[in-house]
Design an enzyme around this catalytic site. Structure first.
Site, short mmCIF file in Angstrom:
data_model
loop_
_atom_site.label_atom_id
_atom_site.label_comp_id
_atom_site.label_asym_id
_atom_site.label_seq_id
_atom_site.Cartn_x
_atom_site.Cartn_y
_atom_site.Cartn_z
CB CYS A 265 36.55 44.52 34.07
SG CYS A 265 35.13 44.22 32.93
P1 NAD Z 1 28.08 48.76 29.09
O1 NAD Z 1 27.92 50.01 30.14
O2 NAD Z 1 28.83 48.85 27.89
O3 NAD Z 1 26.60 48.46 28.65
C1 NAD Z 1 25.41 48.20 29.37
C2 NAD Z 1 24.45 48.40 28.51
O4 NAD Z 1 23.18 48.15 29.30
C3 NAD Z 1 24.10 49.54 28.17
O5 NAD Z 1 23.79 49.68 26.63
C4 NAD Z 1 22.82 50.33 28.68
O6 NAD Z 1 22.14 51.29 27.68
C5 NAD Z 1 22.25 49.10 29.04
N1 NAD Z 1 21.15 49.39 29.99
C6 NAD Z 1 21.37 50.05 31.17
N2 NAD Z 1 20.14 49.80 31.79
C7 NAD Z 1 19.24 48.87 31.39
C8 NAD Z 1 18.10 48.55 31.75
N3 NAD Z 1 17.38 48.78 32.70
N4 NAD Z 1 17.37 47.70 30.62
C9 NAD Z 1 18.05 47.30 29.56
N5 NAD Z 1 19.50 47.78 29.28
C10 NAD Z 1 19.86 48.65 30.23
O7 NAD Z 1 28.75 47.68 30.11
P2 NAD Z 1 29.56 46.24 29.84
O8 NAD Z 1 30.87 46.82 29.52
O9 NAD Z 1 28.76 45.60 28.60
O10 NAD Z 1 29.49 45.34 31.10
C11 NAD Z 1 28.11 44.79 31.36
C12 NAD Z 1 28.59 44.09 32.75
O11 NAD Z 1 29.57 43.03 32.20
C13 NAD Z 1 29.39 44.75 33.82
O12 NAD Z 1 28.61 44.19 35.24
C14 NAD Z 1 30.84 44.47 33.72
O13 NAD Z 1 31.58 44.32 34.79
C15 NAD Z 1 30.73 43.04 33.06
N6 NAD Z 1 31.85 42.61 32.43
C16 NAD Z 1 32.24 43.71 31.70
C17 NAD Z 1 33.27 43.25 30.79
C18 NAD Z 1 34.02 44.10 29.56
O14 NAD Z 1 35.19 43.87 29.24
N7 NAD Z 1 33.48 45.14 29.21
C19 NAD Z 1 33.97 42.00 30.81
C20 NAD Z 1 33.43 41.00 31.56
C21 NAD Z 1 32.26 41.50 32.52
#
Ligand code: NAD
Length: 429
Positions: A265
């Site tokens: 992030c």
């Molecule tokens: P991640 O990469 O861990 O997970 C994303 C998931 O989406 C994966 O499992 C992937 O297979 C799936 N995916 C991809 N394309 C897809 C589609 N078309 N349909 C369905 N599923 C699909 O990401 P994350 O760390 O969970 O982050 C997600 C969002 O949340 C980002 O925008 C991030 O900035 C935000 N965020 C993350 C955190 C954190 O601590 N990781 C905290 C707050 C906000």
């Protein structure tokens, strides 16, 4: 309520499990069949404290996963988009994953009768929900936002490692909706949590998330700059910041200097806000400095190492900690990555250890390029120097293990080692 959660990564899986815990019926959607199977077996696809227990409790009851958008959308009333929003080569937000998920959601929505609410939880730069995501869904579904379907932006502030706790005990909930009906639907989902909701428009909600992360990143880079100055002057920066943090306007948190911030992030979000500001014709020099300091910080550890050992070629350096922070297996933007890359460029042999993140790091550096060890003791045995990159609790009690090194030189990037009888060098202290 019946909720679908698109994307089963850190945010999506935690959101899904916690909504199930709050009494909602949840369907996870992911394009990765392995993740779908794991969730249906009650196994978390990522490590988060408390997540395994929640999945075990709710999977096959009020929580299930599928790769089929039609199934998930037709059987739920509200969908959360939780897919990744990485940076492109220039650091700007890369929206192709969000676009693809929005298209799939719109296609399924076209076949559904009745009202449905779409909520963006992925971190997206201001105006993305209204100018990118909603228009895609409208185009593909042939339906109108605010009339046929609702839309809202609901940013997520959880900390990795403490994500389940943070979701269930948020310090704020922000709902930026296009209309009152969407706002009411999203707000109702959180009724079980004891926290007032900040109601905004979607772009303000998007901005709140970026400002939150950019401010925390700024605090870290500020503390690192002060730490670097203190180091030159022989002043203990931790003592300085402990006193400074007593000012209620500053607070004692995020003032620890060290090897810098990583994770999925802070680095990408600060860069994305820089990109959005430049797009408006504004040069955000403070945010640019935050990134610059953060990129230089871990490499100062190599300078300290070389100042003690000279040429690193052929020397074995143990790297303790691969995760971007403790209590997670996430290595995204970990400060150990540029450090390992530089060590390898300089011809050093790297012996690495992390309690959780080694498997993820193997995807970046395979077992032929660095040696992965099963314990800190194994990584330290015979090493010419050690770099401590992550604040894992178990590193705090290391001491006799350092005596097994060829030379017990420890460069501590996280202020976790407290051991006499070693050649100890603090990064900023
Ligand atoms: P991640 O990469 O861990 O997970 C994303 C998931 O989406 C994966 O499992 C992937 O297979 C799936 N995916 C991809 N394309 C897809 C589609 N078309 N349909 C369905 N599923 C699909 O990401 P994350 O760390 O969970 O982050 C997600 C969002 O949340 C980002 O925008 C991030 O900035 C935000 N965020 C993350 C955190 C954190 O601590 N990781 C905290 C707050 C906000």
């Amino acid at each position: 309520m019946k909720v679908s959660v698109i994307g089963s990564g850190y945010v999506g899986t935690v959101t899904a499990a916690c909504f199930a815990e709050l009494g909602h019926s949840v369907v996870c959607i992911d394009i990765d069949p392995e993740k779908v199977d794991m969730i249906n077996r009650g196994e978390p696809p990522i490590y988060e404290e408390g997540l395994k227990e929640l999945l075990k409790k709710h999977a096959a009851k009020t929580l299930r996963a599928t790769a089929d958008y039609d199934d998930a959308i037709s059987n739920t009333d509200i969908s959360f988009i939780c897919v990744g929003t990485p940076s492109d080569d220039e650091g700007n937000i890369e929206l192709s994953i969000v676009r693809a998920a929005s298209e799939s959601l719109g296609t399924a929505l076209a076949k559904k009768e009745g009202y449905h609410v779409v909520v963006v939880k992925s971190t997206v730069v201001p105006q993305t929900t209204v100018k990118v995501i909603v228009p895609i869904i409208e185009n593909v579904s042939g339906k109108k936002a605010g009339v046929d379907f609702g839309a809202a932006m609901n940013p997520e502030f959880l900390r990795e490692g403490k994500a389940v706790y943070d979701f269930m005990h948020p310090d704020k909930i922000v709902v930026g909706a296009v209309d009152q009906r969407s706002d009411d639907a999203v707000s109702a989902l959180y009724a079980g949590l004891d926290r007032e909701i900040t109601h905004t428009d979607p772009s303000t909600a998007e901005m709140i998330k970026y400002v939150n992360n950019s401010f925390l990143a700024t605090k870290i880079s500020f503390s690192n700059e002060i730490g670097n100055i203190c180091k030159q002057l022989g002043i203990d920066t931790y003592q300085v910041m402990e006193a400074v943090g007593k000012d209620f306007r500053i607070s004692p948190y995020f003032l620890n200097s060290g090897a810098g911030f990583g994770g999925s992030c802070f680095p990408k979000d600060v860069k994305a806000l820089i990109g959005k500001a430049r797009e408006q014709g504004y040069e955000p020099i403070l945010l640019e400095s935050v990134v610059k300091i953060n990129e230089a910080q871990p490499l100062l550890m190599i300078d300290l190492l070389e100042s003690r050992l000279g040429e690193l070629s052929g020397l074995t350096i143990s790297v303790l900690g691969l995760a971007f922070k403790n209590d997670t297996d996430d290595i995204r933007e970990s400060r150990s990555i540029p450090v390992i890359r530089t060590l390898l460029d300089k011809g050093a042999i790297v012996a690495a250890y992390d309690p959780m993140a080694a498997d993820n790091m193997r995807r970046l550096f395979d077992g032929d390029s660095i040696r992965y060890c099963d314990s800190a003791a194994q990584a330290l045995e015979g090493a010419n120097g050690c770099l401590v990159m992550t604040e894992w609790d178990e590193f705090r009690s290391l001491c006799s293990e350092f005596t097994k090194m060829e030379r017990p030189l420890v460069i501590d990037g996280r202020n976790v080692v407290h051991c006499d009888d070693i050649e100890y060098v603090g990064l900023c202290w």
